[in-house]
Design an enzyme around this catalytic site. Sequence first.
Site, PDB file in Angstrom:
ATOM      1  N   ALA A   1       0.819  -1.217   0.000  1.00 22.92           N
ATOM      2  CA  ALA A   1       0.000   0.000   0.000  1.00 22.92           C
ATOM      3  C   ALA A   1       0.850   1.264   0.000  1.00 22.92           C
ATOM      4  O   ALA A   1       0.413   2.309  -0.490  1.00 22.92           O
ATOM      5  CB  ALA A   1      -0.928   0.007   1.213  1.00 22.92           C
TER       6      ALA A   1
ATOM      7  N   GLY B   1       2.092   3.106  -3.789  1.00 26.02           N
ATOM      8  CA  GLY B   1       1.333   4.069  -4.579  1.00 26.02           C
ATOM      9  C   GLY B   1       0.627   5.124  -3.768  1.00 26.02           C
ATOM     10  O   GLY B   1      -0.166   5.895  -4.290  1.00 26.02           O
ATOM     11  N   HIS B   2       0.885   5.190  -2.496  1.00 23.30           N
ATOM     12  CA  HIS B   2       0.123   6.091  -1.622  1.00 23.30           C
ATOM     13  C   HIS B   2       1.061   6.855  -0.698  1.00 23.30           C
ATOM     14  O   HIS B   2       1.174   6.516   0.463  1.00 23.30           O
ATOM     15  CB  HIS B   2      -0.867   5.258  -0.807  1.00 23.30           C
ATOM     16  CG  HIS B   2      -1.977   6.049  -0.201  1.00 23.30           C
ATOM     17  ND1 HIS B   2      -1.949   6.500   1.093  1.00 23.30           N
ATOM     18  CD2 HIS B   2      -3.148   6.470  -0.704  1.00 23.30           C
ATOM     19  CE1 HIS B   2      -3.067   7.143   1.370  1.00 23.30           C
ATOM     20  NE2 HIS B   2      -3.818   7.124   0.294  1.00 23.30           N
ATOM     21  N   PHE B   3       1.711   7.764  -0.991  1.00 22.14           N
ATOM     22  CA  PHE B   3       1.916   8.561  -2.183  1.00 22.14           C
ATOM     23  C   PHE B   3       3.384   8.495  -2.573  1.00 22.14           C
ATOM     24  O   PHE B   3       4.234   8.543  -1.690  1.00 22.14           O
ATOM     25  CB  PHE B   3       1.530  10.016  -1.925  1.00 22.14           C
ATOM     26  CG  PHE B   3       0.069  10.194  -1.641  1.00 22.14           C
ATOM     27  CD1 PHE B   3      -0.841  10.272  -2.677  1.00 22.14           C
ATOM     28  CD2 PHE B   3      -0.401  10.259  -0.341  1.00 22.14           C
ATOM     29  CE1 PHE B   3      -2.201  10.446  -2.419  1.00 22.14           C
ATOM     30  CE2 PHE B   3      -1.752  10.418  -0.082  1.00 22.14           C
ATOM     31  CZ  PHE B   3      -2.658  10.523  -1.115  1.00 22.14           C
TER      32      PHE B   3
ATOM     33  N   ILE C   1       2.435   7.220   2.819  1.00 23.59           N
ATOM     34  CA  ILE C   1       1.635   7.155   4.045  1.00 23.59           C
ATOM     35  C   ILE C   1       0.695   5.961   3.940  1.00 23.59           C
ATOM     36  O   ILE C   1       0.312   5.543   2.849  1.00 23.59           O
ATOM     37  CB  ILE C   1       0.840   8.456   4.328  1.00 23.59           C
ATOM     38  CG1 ILE C   1      -0.161   8.748   3.223  1.00 23.59           C
ATOM     39  CG2 ILE C   1       1.772   9.625   4.547  1.00 23.59           C
ATOM     40  CD1 ILE C   1      -1.114   9.889   3.565  1.00 23.59           C
TER      41      ILE C   1
END
Length: 104
Positions: free
Chosen positions: A15, A18-20, A25
């Site tokens: 996760a 791609g976040h961010f 985060i």
Amino acid sequence: MSGETTLFIAPDHPAFAGHFPGMPILPGVVLLDAAVHAVSQALGASASSPAICQISSAKFLSPVGPGETLSLSWTSSASGSVRFDIACGSRKIATGTLVVPLAP
């Protein structure tokens, strides 16, 4: 009934990728999933079959970065609601209420 446990989301959790990009985060859904599984296990559900519950409320207060160790504390009531708080040291991360169905 109440309890406390440690949550650790691995720094290489997919996760974060791609976040961010550039400032990873933890998405709130991953944090809530970890909390639901931890509370479900503490209340007697198996790890492979957590109790089905409803997220009655959730408030995210601070972002979680890769490698942070979190503490989850929770308190259940006779009505089946479970109040939870997630923190990283003295920094509050999230708070909310789960509704866990009562056993027949």
